[in-house]
Design a protein around this motif. Structure first.
Motif, PDB file in Angstrom:
ATOM      1  N   LEU A   1      67.151 -43.639  29.844  1.00  0.00           N
ATOM      2  CA  LEU A   1      66.462 -44.099  28.635  1.00  0.00           C
ATOM      3  C   LEU A   1      67.445 -44.322  27.500  1.00  0.00           C
ATOM      4  CD1 LEU A   1      63.388 -41.655  28.406  1.00  0.00           C
ATOM      5  CD2 LEU A   1      63.383 -44.002  29.254  1.00  0.00           C
ATOM      6  N   HIS A   2      67.216 -45.402  26.750  1.00  0.00           N
ATOM      7  CA  HIS A   2      67.868 -45.565  25.452  1.00  0.00           C
ATOM      8  C   HIS A   2      67.079 -44.715  24.456  1.00  0.00           C
ATOM      9  CE1 HIS A   2      70.664 -48.755  26.412  1.00  0.00           C
ATOM     10  NE2 HIS A   2      69.712 -49.440  27.002  1.00  0.00           N
ATOM     11  N   ILE A   3      67.705 -43.660  23.977  1.00  0.00           N
ATOM     12  CA  ILE A   3      66.937 -42.729  23.156  1.00  0.00           C
ATOM     13  C   ILE A   3      67.612 -42.454  21.814  1.00  0.00           C
ATOM     14  CG2 ILE A   3      67.918 -40.501  23.834  1.00  0.00           C
ATOM     15  CD1 ILE A   3      64.939 -39.700  24.527  1.00  0.00           C
ATOM     16  N   GLY A   4      68.696 -43.209  21.531  1.00  0.00           N
ATOM     17  CA  GLY A   4      69.509 -42.894  20.358  1.00  0.00           C
ATOM     18  C   GLY A   4      69.072 -43.564  19.070  1.00  0.00           C
ATOM     19  N   ILE A   5      67.785 -43.721  18.846  1.00  0.00           N
ATOM     20  CA  ILE A   5      67.312 -44.287  17.579  1.00  0.00           C
ATOM     21  C   ILE A   5      67.125 -43.154  16.585  1.00  0.00           C
ATOM     22  CG2 ILE A   5      65.496 -45.615  16.445  1.00  0.00           C
ATOM     23  CD1 ILE A   5      64.959 -46.995  19.073  1.00  0.00           C
ATOM     24  N   PRO A   6      67.832 -43.173  15.470  1.00  0.00           N
ATOM     25  CA  PRO A   6      67.791 -42.046  14.516  1.00  0.00           C
ATOM     26  C   PRO A   6      66.373 -41.693  14.084  1.00  0.00           C
ATOM     27  CG  PRO A   6      69.516 -43.605  13.904  1.00  0.00           C
ATOM     28  CD  PRO A   6      68.737 -44.250  15.008  1.00  0.00           C
ATOM     29  N   GLY A   7      66.088 -40.409  14.190  1.00  0.00           N
ATOM     30  CA  GLY A   7      64.820 -39.902  13.664  1.00  0.00           C
ATOM     31  C   GLY A   7      63.649 -39.944  14.610  1.00  0.00           C
ATOM     32  N   ILE A   8      63.732 -40.697  15.695  1.00  0.00           N
ATOM     33  CA  ILE A   8      62.560 -40.806  16.572  1.00  0.00           C
ATOM     34  C   ILE A   8      62.901 -40.561  18.043  1.00  0.00           C
ATOM     35  CG2 ILE A   8      61.317 -42.374  15.027  1.00  0.00           C
ATOM     36  CD1 ILE A   8      62.111 -44.661  16.893  1.00  0.00           C
ATOM     37  N   SER A   9      64.031 -39.897  18.315  1.00  0.00           N
ATOM     38  CA  SER A   9      64.413 -39.646  19.703  1.00  0.00           C
ATOM     39  C   SER A   9      63.346 -38.831  20.429  1.00  0.00           C
ATOM     40  CB  SER A   9      65.763 -38.926  19.760  1.00  0.00           C
ATOM     41  OG  SER A   9      66.790 -39.736  19.251  1.00  0.00           O
ATOM     42  N   ASP A  10      62.839 -37.787  19.782  1.00  0.00           N
ATOM     43  CA  ASP A  10      61.813 -36.949  20.413  1.00  0.00           C
ATOM     44  C   ASP A  10      60.554 -37.752  20.690  1.00  0.00           C
ATOM     45  OD1 ASP A  10      63.527 -34.816  20.318  1.00  0.00           O
ATOM     46  OD2 ASP A  10      62.634 -33.924  18.516  1.00  0.00           O
ATOM     47  N   GLU A  11      60.192 -38.619  19.756  1.00  0.00           N
ATOM     48  CA  GLU A  11      58.988 -39.430  19.940  1.00  0.00           C
ATOM     49  C   GLU A  11      59.137 -40.394  21.119  1.00  0.00           C
ATOM     50  OE1 GLU A  11      60.402 -38.705  17.149  1.00  0.00           O
ATOM     51  OE2 GLU A  11      58.952 -38.325  15.551  1.00  0.00           O
ATOM     52  N   ILE A  12      60.353 -40.940  21.301  1.00  0.00           N
ATOM     53  CA  ILE A  12      60.590 -41.847  22.427  1.00  0.00           C
ATOM     54  C   ILE A  12      60.403 -41.113  23.745  1.00  0.00           C
ATOM     55  CG2 ILE A  12      62.339 -43.223  23.620  1.00  0.00           C
ATOM     56  CD1 ILE A  12      63.547 -43.822  20.868  1.00  0.00           C
ATOM     57  N   TYR A  13      61.002 -39.909  23.839  1.00  0.00           N
ATOM     58  CA  TYR A  13      60.885 -39.157  25.081  1.00  0.00           C
ATOM     59  C   TYR A  13      59.433 -38.757  25.348  1.00  0.00           C
ATOM     60  CZ  TYR A  13      61.455 -35.573  28.619  1.00  0.00           C
ATOM     61  OH  TYR A  13      61.332 -34.837  29.765  1.00  0.00           O
ATOM     62  N   GLU A  14      58.732 -38.306  24.322  1.00  0.00           N
ATOM     63  CA  GLU A  14      57.322 -37.929  24.494  1.00  0.00           C
ATOM     64  C   GLU A  14      56.477 -39.127  24.907  1.00  0.00           C
ATOM     65  OE1 GLU A  14      56.358 -36.183  20.771  1.00  0.00           O
ATOM     66  OE2 GLU A  14      57.580 -34.383  21.101  1.00  0.00           O
ATOM     67  N   ALA A  15      56.793 -40.305  24.343  1.00  0.00           N
ATOM     68  CA  ALA A  15      56.059 -41.514  24.720  1.00  0.00           C
ATOM     69  C   ALA A  15      56.317 -41.867  26.175  1.00  0.00           C
ATOM     70  CB  ALA A  15      56.463 -42.670  23.813  1.00  0.00           C
ATOM     71  N   PHE A  16      57.563 -41.660  26.636  1.00  0.00           N
ATOM     72  CA  PHE A  16      57.871 -41.935  28.031  1.00  0.00           C
ATOM     73  C   PHE A  16      57.137 -40.966  28.952  1.00  0.00           C
ATOM     74  CE2 PHE A  16      60.526 -41.115  31.795  1.00  0.00           C
ATOM     75  CZ  PHE A  16      60.422 -42.362  32.404  1.00  0.00           C
ATOM     76  N   GLU A  17      57.092 -39.703  28.591  1.00  0.00           N
ATOM     77  CA  GLU A  17      56.340 -38.728  29.395  1.00  0.00           C
ATOM     78  C   GLU A  17      54.875 -39.127  29.519  1.00  0.00           C
ATOM     79  OE1 GLU A  17      58.057 -34.275  29.470  1.00  0.00           O
ATOM     80  OE2 GLU A  17      57.162 -34.860  27.552  1.00  0.00           O
ATOM     81  N   ALA A  18      54.272 -39.526  28.385  1.00  0.00           N
ATOM     82  CA  ALA A  18      52.858 -39.915  28.391  1.00  0.00           C
ATOM     83  C   ALA A  18      52.655 -41.187  29.217  1.00  0.00           C
ATOM     84  CB  ALA A  18      52.381 -40.121  26.957  1.00  0.00           C
ATOM     85  N   PHE A  19      53.573 -42.145  29.073  1.00  0.00           N
ATOM     86  CA  PHE A  19      53.486 -43.397  29.830  1.00  0.00           C
ATOM     87  C   PHE A  19      53.605 -43.126  31.323  1.00  0.00           C
ATOM     88  CE2 PHE A  19      55.458 -47.227  31.635  1.00  0.00           C
ATOM     89  CZ  PHE A  19      54.564 -48.208  31.212  1.00  0.00           C
ATOM     90  N   SER A  20      54.532 -42.229  31.711  1.00  0.00           N
ATOM     91  CA  SER A  20      54.730 -41.896  33.124  1.00  0.00           C
ATOM     92  C   SER A  20      53.498 -41.217  33.703  1.00  0.00           C
ATOM     93  CB  SER A  20      55.950 -40.987  33.286  1.00  0.00           C
ATOM     94  OG  SER A  20      57.119 -41.608  32.805  1.00  0.00           O
ATOM     95  N   ALA A  21      52.885 -40.329  32.921  1.00  0.00           N
ATOM     96  CA  ALA A  21      51.703 -39.601  33.398  1.00  0.00           C
ATOM     97  C   ALA A  21      50.564 -40.565  33.746  1.00  0.00           C
ATOM     98  CB  ALA A  21      51.254 -38.607  32.345  1.00  0.00           C
ATOM     99  N   LYS A  22      50.428 -41.643  32.981  1.00  0.00           N
ATOM    100  CA  LYS A  22      49.379 -42.629  33.264  1.00  0.00           C
ATOM    101  C   LYS A  22      49.610 -43.334  34.591  1.00  0.00           C
ATOM    102  CE  LYS A  22      48.334 -43.610  28.408  1.00  0.00           C
ATOM    103  NZ  LYS A  22      48.340 -44.645  27.330  1.00  0.00           N
ATOM    104  N   LEU A  23      50.854 -43.340  35.049  1.00  0.00           N
ATOM    105  CA  LEU A  23      51.186 -43.991  36.316  1.00  0.00           C
ATOM    106  C   LEU A  23      51.300 -42.985  37.459  1.00  0.00           C
ATOM    107  CD1 LEU A  23      53.980 -46.390  34.965  1.00  0.00           C
ATOM    108  CD2 LEU A  23      51.594 -46.948  35.441  1.00  0.00           C
TER     109      LEU A  23
END
Length: 382
Positions: free
Chosen positions: A92-114
């Motif tokens: 994952l590209h996760i190095g966006i300042p201030g929202i790295s945790d949100e990106i990872y959490e969004a990926f977890e939620a997206f993966s769970a749907k699949l």
């Protein structure tokens, strides 16, 4: 807009300006960037009326060959079996300042749907990239690629241990003669991460001591044999029948990182974790690793082993030697003979195998080959 990093590749320009320039592939960076949809849409709508504020900006803009959104090329699996449950390494590209945790959490939620399982206890972040072990149904692989901040998806490779090299040695066995006495410099700290040393008394144990790493089961015999061979080579180099080798320069701390537990899909992740847990608390002058992912390097991606060990080599100012792999007799046309991670690191020395100990030597047939990571090539020293 946020820069997410870059990679080197060959690009053929659509237009060349110089009279002597040729329209042929040349080294160029591919830059990864994140931008909001509304910003990209607005830029596209106003592009025809856009005027650069300086000549430098105009020149830089002219050098852009292509702008594209990443698609299925990020999925490094040629044939998908929809019935299979795939063990994956998702980058994952996760190095966006201030929202790295949100990106990872969004990926977890997206993966769970699949119905894809994220192994969150094995996630590793190196710089601006996060390496995520995922178990995903084959029928969901293409859908997983729709998460916009994915850099790549590939099947989690297996562990290489170098047994090919051991089987390829045709020299008759002999009983070596070892020197006596202490090492030349007891202040040098040398470490080997491998499969362990013999349980029974062994001549090497006067210069090498085994240490266990976290969450480790009982030893594996074949891994111990490999660890013994690697440690012997680190102490004495190539042994010759009837010749006593010189005193070793330093003693060796042999850290066992492989156990006898049944091989599972994410062994590589656990082994790398055992190595880094040690490196987090110990500094060494010399370090050898003769194992790693059983996969050729890929110019499109940097492997988590390479990214991790390259960082430690730089931070600790340690001489790190890493085995290049034993895939030299695989399919060369398909690229399967290329050196394997983490021997492609910038701050490490990749070690291959030669067909002779001295004199007119060449590459052993089983030893992996270059080129190294584009645009660089492997350098050979004699």
């Amino acid at each position: 807009m946020f820069s997410l990093g870059a990679k080197a590749e060959k690009v053929t320009p659509e237009v060349v300006l110089g009279k002597t320039d040729k329209r042929e592939p040349r080294d160029a960076p591919t830059i990864f960037a994140a931008v909001k949809r509304k910003t990209l849409r607005s830029f596209s709508e106003n592009l025809t009326n856009w005027q650069p504020s300086s000549k430098n900006i105009a020149d830089d803009f002219r050098k852009i060959e292509d702008v594209r959104a990443p698609k299925l090329e990020r999925l490094k699996i040629e044939e998908i079996n929809v019935e299979r449950n795939y063990p994956l390494e998702v980058v994952l590209h996760i190095g966006i300042p201030g929202i790295s945790d949100e990106i990872y959490e969004a990926f977890e939620a997206f993966s769970a749907k699949l119905n894809a399982e994220v192994l969150s206890d094995r996630v590793r972040t190196i710089g601006e990239l996060t390496f995520v072990p995922v178990r995903c149904p084959g029928e969901s692989l293409r859908s997983l690629c729709e998460f916009s901040l994915i850099r790549s998806i590939r099947v989690m490779p297996k562990v290489r241990m170098g047994q090919t090299a051991l089987r390829s040695v045709n020299a008759p066995p002999f009983q070596p003669t070892f020197p006596t006495g202490p090492v030349l410099d007891p202040t040098i700290k040398t470490a080997v991460f491998d499969g362990g040393l013999p349980n029974n008394p062994h001549p090497l144990t006067q210069w090498a001591q085994e240490y266990s790493t976290p969450n480790l089961g009982s030893p594996d015999q074949s891994a111990q044999e490999h660890g013994t061979a690697v440690t012997c080579a680190a102490l004495f180099g190539s042994l010759q029948n009837g010749t006593t080798p010189p005193q070793p320069f330093s003693s060796i701390r042999h850290y066992r990182v492989i156990d006898h537990n049944p091989v599972h899909d994410f062994d590589l992740v656990d082994i790398l974790h055992r190595i880094t847990k040690t490196l987090d608390h110990e500094n060494f002058d010399f370090l050898n690793i003769s194992m790693g992912p059983d996969i050729p390097i890929d110019d499109d991606d940097i492997n988590v082993w390479t990214a991790t060990l390259d960082k430690y080599a730089f931070q600790q100012q340690c001489f790190v030697s890493i085995a290049c792999g034993n895939s030299g007799e695989e399919d060369h046309t398909a690229g399967n003979t290329r050196i394997q991670p983490a021997s492609d690191g910038v701050n490490v020395v990749g070690i291959g195998a030669s067909d002779k100990a001295s004199g007119e030597w060449g590459r052993a047939s089983y030893s992996s080959v270059g080129p190294g990571r584009s645009p660089r090539a492997v350098q050979f020293f004699s």
